[in-house]
Structure formats: C-alpha cells, structure tokens
Design a protein around this motif. Sequence first.
Motif, PDB file in Angstrom:
ATOM      1  N   GLU A 111      70.377 -22.930  33.387  1.00 51.95           N
ATOM      2  CA  GLU A 111      70.385 -22.213  32.114  1.00 51.95           C
ATOM      3  C   GLU A 111      69.175 -21.287  32.011  1.00 51.95           C
ATOM      4  N   ALA A 112      68.010 -21.783  32.386  1.00 52.58           N
ATOM      5  CA  ALA A 112      66.806 -20.947  32.354  1.00 52.58           C
ATOM      6  C   ALA A 112      66.952 -19.752  33.285  1.00 52.58           C
ATOM      7  N   LEU A 113      67.459 -20.012  34.481  1.00 54.72           N
ATOM      8  CA  LEU A 113      67.618 -18.939  35.466  1.00 54.72           C
ATOM      9  C   LEU A 113      68.687 -17.946  35.001  1.00 54.72           C
ATOM     10  N   GLY A 114      69.766 -18.466  34.397  1.00 56.39           N
ATOM     11  CA  GLY A 114      70.817 -17.584  33.894  1.00 56.39           C
ATOM     12  C   GLY A 114      70.321 -16.682  32.781  1.00 56.39           C
ATOM     13  N   LEU A 115      69.537 -17.243  31.858  1.00 51.39           N
ATOM     14  CA  LEU A 115      68.995 -16.435  30.766  1.00 51.39           C
ATOM     15  C   LEU A 115      68.039 -15.368  31.293  1.00 51.39           C
ATOM     16  N   ALA A 116      67.216 -15.753  32.282  1.00 48.69           N
ATOM     17  CA  ALA A 116      66.284 -14.783  32.862  1.00 48.69           C
ATOM     18  C   ALA A 116      67.039 -13.670  33.577  1.00 48.69           C
ATOM     19  N   ALA A 117      68.130 -14.034  34.264  1.00 52.80           N
ATOM     20  CA  ALA A 117      68.937 -13.028  34.952  1.00 52.80           C
ATOM     21  C   ALA A 117      69.601 -12.086  33.948  1.00 52.80           C
ATOM     22  N   TRP A 118      70.174 -12.657  32.887  1.00 56.48           N
ATOM     23  CA  TRP A 118      70.812 -11.853  31.856  1.00 56.48           C
ATOM     24  C   TRP A 118      69.820 -10.904  31.196  1.00 56.48           C
ATOM     25  N   LYS A 119      68.640 -11.391  30.921  1.00 56.84           N
ATOM     26  CA  LYS A 119      67.598 -10.577  30.292  1.00 56.84           C
ATOM     27  C   LYS A 119      67.217  -9.399  31.186  1.00 56.84           C
ATOM     28  N   GLU A 120      67.253  -9.601  32.493  1.00 52.76           N
ATOM     29  CA  GLU A 120      66.836  -8.557  33.436  1.00 52.76           C
ATOM     30  C   GLU A 120      68.007  -7.703  33.926  1.00 52.76           C
ATOM     31  N   GLY A 121      69.166  -7.874  33.333  1.00 56.10           N
ATOM     32  CA  GLY A 121      70.305  -7.039  33.699  1.00 56.10           C
ATOM     33  C   GLY A 121      71.087  -7.518  34.903  1.00 56.10           C
ATOM     34  N   LYS A 122      70.814  -8.702  35.368  1.00 52.94           N
ATOM     35  CA  LYS A 122      71.539  -9.270  36.516  1.00 52.94           C
ATOM     36  C   LYS A 122      72.729 -10.062  35.983  1.00 52.94           C
ATOM     37  N   ALA A 123      73.698  -9.334  35.433  1.00 46.95           N
ATOM     38  CA  ALA A 123      74.809  -9.975  34.738  1.00 46.95           C
ATOM     39  C   ALA A 123      75.663 -10.833  35.668  1.00 46.95           C
ATOM     40  N   THR A 124      75.914 -10.365  36.875  1.00 49.81           N
ATOM     41  CA  THR A 124      76.755 -11.122  37.812  1.00 49.81           C
ATOM     42  C   THR A 124      76.097 -12.447  38.178  1.00 49.81           C
ATOM     43  N   ASP A 125      74.805 -12.406  38.456  1.00 51.58           N
ATOM     44  CA  ASP A 125      74.073 -13.636  38.777  1.00 51.58           C
ATOM     45  C   ASP A 125      74.070 -14.590  37.583  1.00 51.58           C
ATOM     46  N   ALA A 126      73.875 -14.027  36.390  1.00 50.11           N
ATOM     47  CA  ALA A 126      73.846 -14.852  35.189  1.00 50.11           C
ATOM     48  C   ALA A 126      75.203 -15.507  34.959  1.00 50.11           C
ATOM     49  N   LEU A 127      76.284 -14.739  35.134  1.00 47.70           N
ATOM     50  CA  LEU A 127      77.627 -15.279  34.916  1.00 47.70           C
ATOM     51  C   LEU A 127      77.920 -16.430  35.867  1.00 47.70           C
ATOM     52  N   LYS A 128      77.529 -16.288  37.108  1.00 54.09           N
ATOM     53  CA  LYS A 128      77.754 -17.350  38.095  1.00 54.09           C
ATOM     54  C   LYS A 128      77.049 -18.641  37.667  1.00 54.09           C
ATOM     55  N   LEU A 129      75.818 -18.516  37.200  1.00 51.85           N
ATOM     56  CA  LEU A 129      75.047 -19.688  36.790  1.00 51.85           C
ATOM     57  C   LEU A 129      75.655 -20.353  35.553  1.00 51.85           C
ATOM     58  N   PHE A 130      76.048 -19.550  34.570  1.00 55.46           N
ATOM     59  CA  PHE A 130      76.626 -20.134  33.351  1.00 55.46           C
ATOM     60  C   PHE A 130      77.988 -20.773  33.634  1.00 55.46           C
ATOM     61  N   ASP A 131      78.755 -20.164  34.536  1.00 54.09           N
ATOM     62  CA  ASP A 131      80.033 -20.768  34.916  1.00 54.09           C
ATOM     63  C   ASP A 131      79.823 -22.112  35.615  1.00 54.09           C
ATOM     64  N   GLN A 132      78.764 -22.212  36.399  1.00 53.16           N
ATOM     65  CA  GLN A 132      78.448 -23.490  37.063  1.00 53.16           C
ATOM     66  C   GLN A 132      78.181 -24.579  36.031  1.00 53.16           C
ATOM     67  N   ILE A 133      77.436 -24.227  35.011  1.00 51.04           N
ATOM     68  CA  ILE A 133      77.113 -25.215  33.965  1.00 51.04           C
ATOM     69  C   ILE A 133      78.376 -25.601  33.201  1.00 51.04           C
ATOM     70  N   ALA A 134      79.159 -24.599  32.807  1.00 49.14           N
ATOM     71  CA  ALA A 134      80.345 -24.852  31.993  1.00 49.14           C
ATOM     72  C   ALA A 134      81.370 -25.719  32.709  1.00 49.14           C
ATOM     73  N   SER A 135      81.423 -25.627  34.045  1.00 41.72           N
ATOM     74  CA  SER A 135      82.417 -26.380  34.813  1.00 41.72           C
ATOM     75  C   SER A 135      81.874 -27.698  35.357  1.00 41.72           C
ATOM     76  N   ASP A 136      80.622 -28.011  35.047  1.00 39.61           N
ATOM     77  CA  ASP A 136      79.985 -29.230  35.561  1.00 39.61           C
ATOM     78  C   ASP A 136      80.201 -30.376  34.571  1.00 39.61           C
ATOM     79  N   ASP A 137      81.066 -31.315  34.947  1.00 36.27           N
ATOM     80  CA  ASP A 137      81.351 -32.449  34.061  1.00 36.27           C
ATOM     81  C   ASP A 137      80.122 -33.318  33.804  1.00 36.27           C
ATOM     82  N   GLY A 138      79.120 -33.204  34.675  1.00 34.34           N
ATOM     83  CA  GLY A 138      77.912 -33.993  34.491  1.00 34.34           C
ATOM     84  C   GLY A 138      76.924 -33.368  33.532  1.00 34.34           C
ATOM     85  N   ALA A 139      77.192 -32.142  33.101  1.00 37.57           N
ATOM     86  CA  ALA A 139      76.284 -31.455  32.187  1.00 37.57           C
ATOM     87  C   ALA A 139      76.482 -31.970  30.760  1.00 37.57           C
ATOM     88  N   PRO A 140      75.420 -32.022  29.964  1.00 34.37           N
ATOM     89  CA  PRO A 140      75.565 -32.416  28.555  1.00 34.37           C
ATOM     90  C   PRO A 140      76.518 -31.461  27.830  1.00 34.37           C
TER      91      PRO A 140
END
Length: 221
Positions: free
Chosen positions: A171-200
């Motif tokens: 999440e931290a890395l995704g937000l930093a990527a989004w802030k810096e315009g790295k939308a593709t990298d940010a999307l990949k990270l957020f999708d990983q979290i959203a699809s992780d059943d072990g995530a809160p």
Amino acid sequence: MSDDSFIREVNEEMRRDQAHALWDRFGPALLALAVLVVVGTAAFVGYRYWDETRANRSGDAFSQALKLANEGKSDEALTALAALEKDGYGAYPLLARMRAATVKADKGDVAAAVKDFDEVAADADIPSGLRDMARLRAALLLVDHGSFADVSSRVEALTADTNTLRHTAREALGLAAWKEGKATDALKLFDQIASDDGAPRNARERATLMSELIRGSGSAS
C-alpha cells in the motif's frame, strides 16, 4: 540376655557404626550442598525481585512518557524517552527509541523521525521483525515527504508474498507510485492487495477503491 536381644543390640551397634562412618565420609559435603541450595535459592529470589523492580520502573517511566506525548507535551515526552532509552531495562530502551521517532514525526520533524527509524532498521542487534517494522514506519512517512525511490528502498523487500507486512508495504509503495505518476505500477500493487485473501478487509477495501480510481482516470496502460 536372650539370643534375640543380643542380636538386636549387635545390629543396632553396627548400624550406629555405619551411620558414623557415612557421616564422617559424606557429612561435610552434604552440609556444603545444603548451604549452596539455601544460598542459591536466596540469590534467585533476590535476582527475580531486582529484575521485576527494574522492569516495573521502566514500564512506569514509559507509560508516563506516553501520557506526555498524548497530552501534546512533545518536548517533555522526548526528554523522558531519551532517559528511558539510556537507562531503561529490557525491551523498554527500544520501545522508547521507536516511540521517540513517532513523537518527532507528530511534531513535524519528519526528517529526524525517518533518520531514527532508519537507524533502528540498520541495527543488527535488533530482531528482524522490529527492524522491518521500522523500515515500514519510515516508508509510510516518506509517502508524503519523499520520493517513490525513497519508499521503495525501504519496503520493496517487504512486499514478498511470504512477508507478514506485505499488505501495508504494498500500500505504501502503491501510494508512492501513484503520487509520482507511475499509475501502472500502482495499479499492480493495489490489485495484489485487493486479491489477497490474507489481507485485512479494510486494506482490501482501500486497495479496491484505489484500483477503481486509477482505472477510471485512464492513466494506467
């Protein structure tokens, strides 16, 4: 005197002689052992009392420092935490060290807070789990006050599937990527979290919202 009485007296005399012989041979050693047991027990009880007293004193000092911080008395809290870091007992010096960094961040001195967390992360004498937590705390501060490279250098290794801190690190890395315009990298990270059943659940919900936001913006290729 009957034969039975005579035999009993002989047996008793023999037992007394054997007892004297055993005492002469082993008595001093048994006395020394008894003394050692008593002294050892007293030493253990004394050490436990001393250990508990020191731990309780440090615990009270830590609680007082937290109270000062919660009341907004940052400078007084930092003074108390510095004293505990120097003279505290057990885990309290490290707890004071970590809490002092948080107090510095709360009062706006982010650079000093990041420096403190980085020093904890680099200290090989500290358990790896706490060092990873310090890396993550520094990265979270740098999401708003640093670059994507700053965040990545601290938490990239924490995003592995086997790491228990991976959700917050991603999440931290995704937000930093989004802030810096790295939308593709940010999307990949957020999708990983959203699809992780072990995530809160709250982490998955935030990640889903961010993924929808990025896709809706059309900035991810």
